[in-house]
Design an enzyme around this catalytic site. Structure first.
Site, PDB file in Angstrom:
ATOM      1  N   ILE A  14      42.035  34.314  49.191  1.00 37.20           N
ATOM      2  CA  ILE A  14      43.038  35.294  48.769  1.00 37.20           C
ATOM      3  C   ILE A  14      42.967  36.518  49.672  1.00 37.20           C
ATOM      4  CG2 ILE A  14      43.887  36.755  46.904  1.00 37.20           C
ATOM      5  CD1 ILE A  14      42.669  34.796  44.923  1.00 37.20           C
ATOM      6  N   THR A  16      39.921  39.373  51.868  1.00 37.11           N
ATOM      7  CA  THR A  16      38.563  39.862  52.053  1.00 37.11           C
ATOM      8  C   THR A  16      38.550  41.358  51.788  1.00 37.11           C
ATOM      9  OG1 THR A  16      38.077  38.142  53.628  1.00 37.11           O
ATOM     10  CG2 THR A  16      36.659  40.076  53.690  1.00 37.11           C
ATOM     11  N   GLY A  17      37.661  41.786  50.938  1.00 42.43           N
ATOM     12  CA  GLY A  17      37.564  43.194  50.593  1.00 42.43           C
ATOM     13  C   GLY A  17      36.333  43.815  51.223  1.00 42.43           C
ATOM     14  N   SER A  18      35.988  44.970  50.712  1.00 36.67           N
ATOM     15  CA  SER A  18      34.868  45.704  51.297  1.00 36.67           C
ATOM     16  C   SER A  18      33.529  45.027  51.025  1.00 36.67           C
ATOM     17  CB  SER A  18      34.860  47.130  50.756  1.00 36.67           C
ATOM     18  OG  SER A  18      35.862  47.301  49.778  1.00 36.67           O
ATOM     19  N   TYR A  19      33.456  44.235  49.949  1.00 37.37           N
ATOM     20  CA  TYR A  19      32.141  43.681  49.594  1.00 37.37           C
ATOM     21  C   TYR A  19      32.071  42.174  49.625  1.00 37.37           C
ATOM     22  CZ  TYR A  19      31.850  48.409  48.067  1.00 37.37           C
ATOM     23  OH  TYR A  19      31.898  49.762  48.057  1.00 37.37           O
ATOM     24  N   GLY A  20      33.156  41.549  50.030  1.00 34.10           N
ATOM     25  CA  GLY A  20      33.095  40.097  50.052  1.00 34.10           C
ATOM     26  C   GLY A  20      34.483  39.501  50.084  1.00 34.10           C
ATOM     27  N   CYS A  22      37.442  36.980  48.358  1.00 28.49           N
ATOM     28  CA  CYS A  22      37.950  36.419  47.120  1.00 28.49           C
ATOM     29  C   CYS A  22      38.624  35.094  47.421  1.00 28.49           C
ATOM     30  CB  CYS A  22      38.983  37.375  46.555  1.00 28.49           C
ATOM     31  SG  CYS A  22      38.605  37.881  44.913  1.00 28.49           S
ATOM     32  N   LYS A  37      34.544  35.653  43.709  1.00 27.12           N
ATOM     33  CA  LYS A  37      34.274  36.656  44.721  1.00 27.12           C
ATOM     34  C   LYS A  37      32.897  36.347  45.290  1.00 27.12           C
ATOM     35  CE  LYS A  37      35.815  41.128  44.493  1.00 27.12           C
ATOM     36  NZ  LYS A  37      35.864  42.514  44.000  1.00 27.12           N
ATOM     37  N   ASP A 140      36.437  53.471  39.499  1.00 28.19           N
ATOM     38  CA  ASP A 140      37.137  53.079  40.710  1.00 28.19           C
ATOM     39  C   ASP A 140      38.540  52.613  40.359  1.00 28.19           C
ATOM     40  OD1 ASP A 140      37.410  52.820  43.434  1.00 28.19           O
ATOM     41  OD2 ASP A 140      36.637  50.765  43.473  1.00 28.19           O
TER      42      ASP A 140
END
Ligand code: ADP
Ligand code: MG
Length: 278
Positions: A14, A16-20, A22, A37, A140
């Site tokens: 789906i 990629t974010g700051s921590y991994g 999805c 995630k 957040d």
């Protein structure tokens, strides 16, 4: 029985974010589509890992129709990756809706804004109401963390994981990116509380309608000055005064004047809108 990686098949990535990353997955036994995630914990300190585990355990207990449901976690020790398995939100997130409207020169409808306001408030109420002791503060709240399901109902997500995965001592680290939704109490180095979540909620709802945050600046110093003063333009005029007013109350510099979740939900306009949703 705890799940294993073999219980799922990956359908696709789906984002990629700051921590991994999805990924969309399918549970083999019943075909249910979910997401996981993937987060690498190899470089985390022992205490960060502990916090991550306890946070995930907490998430598993948050069950509410407007909160992204966390189902399970799988720890792959050889790769040092934790997989957090959760509900798939087909409608994407509010950040995409905001950028699409900005690009197309359109606006979300007044009714949609009220629906988001009410459902996000209900989700926050559930977090703040945690019994045995502490409220879960979201910390957040931002458009990228508010998801929509297939019926465009709110699913609040990404609780605290962001907080776990960074050191809390500096504001610069507490916020990845420009801290547009930072409350005045945080600007003034006071502690975060339930009312700080309300401030962020107000900022988020404002941005959803105005397509720009209430306070903007090109550097953090200017942004903080504007937040402390707390003045911002009225919502675009196609939105009602009632909507502008309630969002304005949430973005109230004086903490004691800012409404609690319960007073938002008790508001007569909110009640009327809520009745029309059901
Ligand atoms: P970020 O750090 O940007 O929040 P995430 O790892 O949370 O990154 O999300 C990566 C991508 O996956 C984003 O596009 C986000 O909208 C999407 N996403 C995250 N959780 C879900 C979910 N439960 N259902 C559908 N999409 C999701
Ligand atoms: Mg996220």
């Amino acid at each position: 029985m705890p799940s294993t990686l073999e219980d799922f098949e990956v359908i696709g990535t789906i984002g990629t974010g700051s921590y991994g990353t999805c990924k969309k997955i399918r549970r083999k036994k019943d075909g249910k589509v979910m997401v996981w995630k993937e987060m690498e914990y190899g470089s985390m300190t022992e205490s960060e890992k502990q916090m991550l585990v306890s946070e995930v355990n907490l998430l598993r207990e948050l069950r509410h129709q407007h909160i992204v449901r966390y189902y399970d976690r799988i720890i792959d020790r050889t790769q040092a990756i934790i997989y957090i398995i959760m509900e798939y939100c087909q409608g994407g997130d509010l950040a995409s809706i905001i950028s699409r409207n900005r690009k197309d020169g359109t606006h979300v409808s007044e009714d949609f804004a009220w629906k988001i306001l009410i459902q996000a408030t209900l989700a926050l109420k559930e977090c703040h109401r945690r019994k045995n002791g502490k409220a879960v503060l979201h910390r957040d709240l931002k458009p990228a963390n508010v998801f929509l399901d297939a019926d465009a109902n709110v699913k609040l997500g990404d609780f605290g994981l962001a907080r776990v995965l960074q050191h809390e001592h500096s504001l610069a680290q507490t916020y990845v990116g420009t801290p547009y939704y930072m409350s005045p109490e945080l600007v003034n180095n006071q502690s975060y509380n339930e009312k700080s979540d309300i401030w962020s909620l107000g900022c988020m709802l404002y941005e959803l309608c105005a397509l720009t945050p209430p306070f903007t600046a090109t550097n953090e110093g200017d942004l903080k000055r504007k937040i402390r003063i707390g003045q911002f333009p009225r919502l675009p005029t196609q939105y009602s005064l009632e909507l502008d007013m309630i969002i304005r109350r949430m973005i109230q510099v004086e903490v004691s004047m800012r409404p609690s979740i319960d007073s938002i939900l008790a508001d007569s306009v909110v009640q009327r809108k809520q009745d029309s949703l059901n």
